[in-house]
Motif scaffolding. Structure first.
Motif, mmCIF file in Angstrom:
data_model
loop_
_atom_site.group_PDB
_atom_site.id
_atom_site.type_symbol
_atom_site.label_atom_id
_atom_site.label_comp_id
_atom_site.label_asym_id
_atom_site.label_seq_id
_atom_site.Cartn_x
_atom_site.Cartn_y
_atom_site.Cartn_z
ATOM 1 N N ALA A 183 0.833 -1.209 0.000
ATOM 2 C CA ALA A 183 0.000 0.000 0.000
ATOM 3 C C ALA A 183 0.862 1.251 0.000
ATOM 4 C CB ALA A 183 -0.926 -0.002 1.211
ATOM 5 N N LEU A 184 1.901 1.261 0.799
ATOM 6 C CA LEU A 184 2.782 2.433 0.854
ATOM 7 C C LEU A 184 3.530 2.652 -0.461
ATOM 8 C CD1 LEU A 184 4.201 2.063 4.461
ATOM 9 C CD2 LEU A 184 2.657 3.854 3.622
ATOM 10 N N GLU A 185 3.877 1.574 -1.117
ATOM 11 C CA GLU A 185 4.646 1.683 -2.366
ATOM 12 C C GLU A 185 3.780 1.960 -3.591
ATOM 13 O OE1 GLU A 185 6.871 -1.964 -2.524
ATOM 14 O OE2 GLU A 185 8.394 -1.239 -1.113
ATOM 15 N N HIS A 186 2.485 1.627 -3.535
ATOM 16 C CA HIS A 186 1.654 1.720 -4.731
ATOM 17 C C HIS A 186 0.425 2.616 -4.616
ATOM 18 C CE1 HIS A 186 3.888 -2.069 -5.301
ATOM 19 N NE2 HIS A 186 3.949 -1.641 -6.538
ATOM 20 N N ASN A 187 -0.007 2.949 -3.417
ATOM 21 C CA ASN A 187 -1.295 3.629 -3.301
ATOM 22 C C ASN A 187 -1.296 4.920 -2.490
ATOM 23 O OD1 ASN A 187 -2.801 1.740 -4.833
ATOM 24 N ND2 ASN A 187 -2.712 0.334 -3.113
ATOM 25 N N VAL A 188 -0.179 5.361 -1.988
ATOM 26 C CA VAL A 188 -0.149 6.563 -1.160
ATOM 27 C C VAL A 188 -0.663 7.772 -1.936
ATOM 28 C CG1 VAL A 188 1.342 8.200 0.049
ATOM 29 C CG2 VAL A 188 1.614 5.755 0.424
ATOM 30 N N GLU A 189 -0.262 7.892 -3.191
ATOM 31 C CA GLU A 189 -0.664 9.050 -3.994
ATOM 32 C C GLU A 189 -2.180 9.163 -4.115
ATOM 33 O OE1 GLU A 189 1.508 6.656 -5.368
ATOM 34 O OE2 GLU A 189 3.266 7.726 -4.649
ATOM 35 N N ARG A 190 -2.843 8.043 -4.166
ATOM 36 C CA ARG A 190 -4.284 8.097 -4.384
ATOM 37 C C ARG A 190 -5.092 8.131 -3.087
ATOM 38 N NH1 ARG A 190 -7.375 4.749 -3.336
ATOM 39 N NH2 ARG A 190 -8.930 5.552 -4.738
ATOM 40 N N LEU A 191 -4.447 8.118 -1.940
ATOM 41 C CA LEU A 191 -5.174 8.247 -0.675
ATOM 42 C C LEU A 191 -5.966 9.551 -0.625
ATOM 43 C CD1 LEU A 191 -2.734 6.911 2.053
ATOM 44 C CD2 LEU A 191 -4.893 5.911 1.308
ATOM 45 N N GLN A 192 -5.417 10.601 -1.222
ATOM 46 C CA GLN A 192 -6.109 11.885 -1.252
ATOM 47 C C GLN A 192 -7.474 11.738 -1.923
ATOM 48 O OE1 GLN A 192 -5.299 14.578 0.378
ATOM 49 N NE2 GLN A 192 -7.103 15.637 -0.345
ATOM 50 N N GLU A 193 -7.542 10.909 -2.955
ATOM 51 C CA GLU A 193 -8.821 10.661 -3.639
ATOM 52 C C GLU A 193 -9.830 10.026 -2.685
ATOM 53 O OE1 GLU A 193 -10.482 7.844 -7.264
ATOM 54 O OE2 GLU A 193 -8.384 8.471 -7.290
ATOM 55 N N ASP A 194 -9.380 9.074 -1.874
ATOM 56 C CA ASP A 194 -10.272 8.446 -0.887
ATOM 57 C C ASP A 194 -10.774 9.470 0.121
ATOM 58 O OD1 ASP A 194 -9.902 5.970 -2.064
ATOM 59 O OD2 ASP A 194 -8.321 5.381 -0.674
ATOM 60 N N HIS A 195 -9.895 10.357 0.555
ATOM 61 C CA HIS A 195 -10.281 11.385 1.521
ATOM 62 C C HIS A 195 -11.273 12.364 0.900
ATOM 63 C CE1 HIS A 195 -6.269 10.600 3.833
ATOM 64 N NE2 HIS A 195 -7.075 9.569 3.817
ATOM 65 N N GLU A 196 -11.059 12.731 -0.350
ATOM 66 C CA GLU A 196 -11.995 13.624 -1.035
ATOM 67 C C GLU A 196 -13.353 12.952 -1.204
ATOM 68 O OE1 GLU A 196 -9.982 14.682 -4.644
ATOM 69 O OE2 GLU A 196 -8.481 15.871 -3.571
ATOM 70 N N ASN A 197 -13.348 11.666 -1.545
ATOM 71 C CA ASN A 197 -14.611 10.930 -1.675
ATOM 72 C C ASN A 197 -15.351 10.867 -0.346
ATOM 73 O OD1 ASN A 197 -14.529 10.416 -4.425
ATOM 74 N ND2 ASN A 197 -13.526 8.437 -4.190
ATOM 75 N N ALA A 198 -14.618 10.705 0.743
ATOM 76 C CA ALA A 198 -15.252 10.662 2.068
ATOM 77 C C ALA A 198 -15.896 12.005 2.392
ATOM 78 C CB ALA A 198 -14.226 10.278 3.130
#
Length: 113
Positions: A14-29
């Motif tokens: 997750a840290l190597e592949h998905n950190v950049e897109r965490l912001q998208e999850d936060h925006e969706n929330a």
């Protein structure tokens, strides 16, 4: 403790592949919280949503969180009831903005019943 390596591997991935897109999850929330904030029977402060986890309270008289969970599940929206009136929704990699918008519409529909 034997399983810790498997859990660590998931965290490393997750840290190597998905950190950049965490912001998208936060925006969706935040989008979800703002979209349901006006529903009569729900209490939520969208300003308190800082991560991909959204908690809200069922305030409609005679309704429990578990009843709402079951009604939403029938419509394809999966949430949890960690308390008698409390509901938890989580956005993640597999939830798109379009699905957030659909979930908001479904929640409005369920609470109109």
């Amino acid at each position: 403790m034997r399983q810790v390596g498997i859990l660590a591997a998931a965290g490393i991935y997750a840290l190597e592949h998905n950190v950049e897109r965490l912001q998208e999850d936060h925006e969706n929330a935040r989008r979800l919280a703002q979209g349901i904030a006006g529903i009569p029977g729900i209490s939520i402060n969208p300003e308190e949503v800082e991560t991909n986890i959204v908690y809200f309270t069922v305030t409609r008289e005679g309704w429990t969180a578990q009843q709402v969970v079951e009604a939403l599940k029938k419509e394809g929206v999966l949430v949890l009831a960690p308390g008698p009136q409390r509901i938890r929704a989580v956005t993640h990699l597999d939830v798109s903005r379009a699905e957030i918008d659909a979930a908001i519409e479904i929640m409005w529909k369920v609470f109109r019943q």
